[in-house]
Design an enzyme around this catalytic site. Sequence first.
Site, PDB file in Angstrom:
ATOM      1  CE1 TYR A 115      -4.408   0.201  -0.150  1.00  0.00           C
ATOM      2  CE2 TYR A 115      -4.253  -1.746   1.252  1.00  0.00           C
ATOM      3  CZ  TYR A 115      -4.991  -0.920   0.414  1.00  0.00           C
ATOM      4  OH  TYR A 115      -6.293  -1.218   0.138  1.00  0.00           O
ATOM      5  CD  GLU A 117      -4.947   4.879   0.799  1.00  0.00           C
ATOM      6  OE1 GLU A 117      -4.975   5.616   1.803  1.00  0.00           O
ATOM      7  OE2 GLU A 117      -5.810   4.033   0.550  1.00  0.00           O
ATOM      8  CG  ASP A 270      -8.829   9.428 -23.946  1.00  0.00           C
ATOM      9  OD1 ASP A 270      -7.807   8.725 -24.089  1.00  0.00           O
ATOM     10  OD2 ASP A 270      -9.920   8.967 -23.571  1.00  0.00           O
ATOM     11  CB  THR A 296      -5.227   2.992 -21.682  1.00  0.00           C
ATOM     12  OG1 THR A 296      -5.219   3.072 -23.101  1.00  0.00           O
ATOM     13  CG2 THR A 296      -6.612   3.253 -21.150  1.00  0.00           C
ATOM     14  CE  LYS A 299      -7.860   1.451 -25.424  1.00  0.00           C
ATOM     15  NZ  LYS A 299      -7.914   2.147 -24.141  1.00  0.00           N
ATOM     16  NE  ARG A 305      -7.296  -4.417 -19.369  1.00  0.00           N
ATOM     17  CZ  ARG A 305      -7.606  -4.684 -20.639  1.00  0.00           C
ATOM     18  NH1 ARG A 305      -6.954  -5.601 -21.318  1.00  0.00           N
ATOM     19  NH2 ARG A 305      -8.583  -4.043 -21.241  1.00  0.00           N
TER      20      ARG A 305
HETATM   21  N1  DSN Z   1     -12.883   0.193 -24.576  1.00  0.00           N
HETATM   22  C1  DSN Z   1     -11.730   0.675 -25.303  1.00  0.00           C
HETATM   23  C2  DSN Z   1     -11.854   0.445 -26.748  1.00  0.00           C
HETATM   24  O1  DSN Z   1     -12.100  -0.685 -27.110  1.00  0.00           O
HETATM   25  O2  DSN Z   1     -11.692   1.348 -27.555  1.00  0.00           O
HETATM   26  C3  DSN Z   1     -11.449   2.061 -24.990  1.00  0.00           C
HETATM   27  O3  DSN Z   1     -11.261   2.220 -23.621  1.00  0.00           O
END
Ligand code: DSN
Length: 523
Positions: A115, A117, A270, A296, A299, A305
């Site tokens: 932990y 925080e 984003d 994120t 990707k 993740r």
């Molecule tokens: N859910 C994702 C996508 O498939 O584009 C984006 O967060």
Amino acid sequence: MAGNWSSLNRRGLQLVENLLRVRKRRMKNIIDEGHVLNYDPLHGRNIHHSTTCYAPKHSMAGILHKNVWDADPELFELMKKEKNRQESGLEMIASENFTSLSVLQCLSSCLHNKYSEGMPGQRYYGGNEYIDEIELLAQKRALDAFNLDPAKWGCNVQPYSGSPANFAVYTGLLEPHGRIMGLDLPDGGHLTHGFFTANKKISATSIFFESMPYKVNPETGFIDYDELAKNAKLFKPKIIIAGVSCYSRCLNYKRFREIADENGAYLFSDMAHVSGLVAAGLIPSPFEFSDVVSTTTHKTLRGPRAGVIFFRKGVRSIAKDGTKIMYDLESRINQAVFPGLQGGPHNHAIAAIATTMKQATTPEFVAYQKQIVANAKKLCAGLQERGYKISTDGTDVHMLLVDLRSFGITGSKAEKILEDISIACNKNTVPGDKSALNPSGIRLGTPALTTRGLVEKDIDKVVDFIDKGLQLSKKVSAISGPKLVDFKRVLNTDENIKAQVASLREEVETFSKQFQIPGHEIY
Ligand code: DSN
């Protein structure tokens, strides 16, 4: 070595022999009790661990030290099936990828136990000496990966993923009911950019904030910036969001910035889908024009993740009297993440971000990103040659949207038949679709296939498989009629169709299994 042995006296030698005997007996007991972690039942081979597992004497020893295949065979069977599915199929979901061995190792490391925080140096828990160093390293590398000057940009690497990251941005920058404008979900935006329907506020970002979408031109599929500018003048948003989850063209961040400035709004980009391409310098970067950028990390970036928020620091603007107006985003965003929305950071994920960002600065990573785009362009051209309509007539990035309206099959049917032949993709709305429940297209992406080593010549084969699957869906639809439920019934019951699907699936799987997945050693 021999000299050392010969210099031992008789008593010493006996002592060594006794020790070895004890050790041998102990090892045998450990093996007998099944506590040695060196047989891998998934791959039917021995694996080598850097540490030997000695079972403690207390009663929990079994639970604490068993491999998952011994501790929970029922769960492990499902894990094996999923692994086999990943290896056998072609993963074309644009937001998915196969991460590296080192990322998987971080994710299953002892860092998970801690932990922490708070922020590095200011924690609410003791024992964070090394966790602090890891988080600072992740921050530094995240800035380096996008060539950001630490005097002008900072970042928070604690968001659990993209949706919490985006909600933290709104929480930090807006009052309740503050106004946002994002690309509408059916036009390729994301849920967290304020999605609501005529009947319901769907995303919490439309429940707690006031959202007005902007759209793409239904004829061309390109974002309608003029309409956005016109509506922004009326709606006066505090944040304009530049970001997509299904849009195959580069964004015009300069235009977004102009529209934001005309309305005194923040520009929040984003870049989740395209952050790998941005890091590699292959597409325009949002950083030049944005106040805040989120991503994120799993990707195109190919990490864990998790999520990261980047925020500007320093001078925001100069007032008429020459006074410098400073950004105050750092504290607002950090406090929105914690204690506003989250508890303890996921330190295993933060370590994985650190190693991902290191990878993102390598020539190998740049070559990978180039290949993603080359593969997407090849996929696009191959489908167009076979008569498929691609929204915006092309792609600049890692994904494309196939508009199936003229082909005569719904997105749901296309997704289903491709799934049945071991190709994973998404059904997706296309510009002009009336209902998100019955979308007319499919979204295809190349990041995961490219990680497995597919190049343009392999993509030709993939185009062939997709085309065969979609042609077969027409035959099924001719038998079933328009309803998806009947389409699925025919797929399950018509022997002739079942045989054709099985044969195509076998072809796809034989092809797919040639390509390795990284991190094969980890489940
Ligand atoms: N859910 C994702 C996508 O498939 O584009 C984006 O967060």
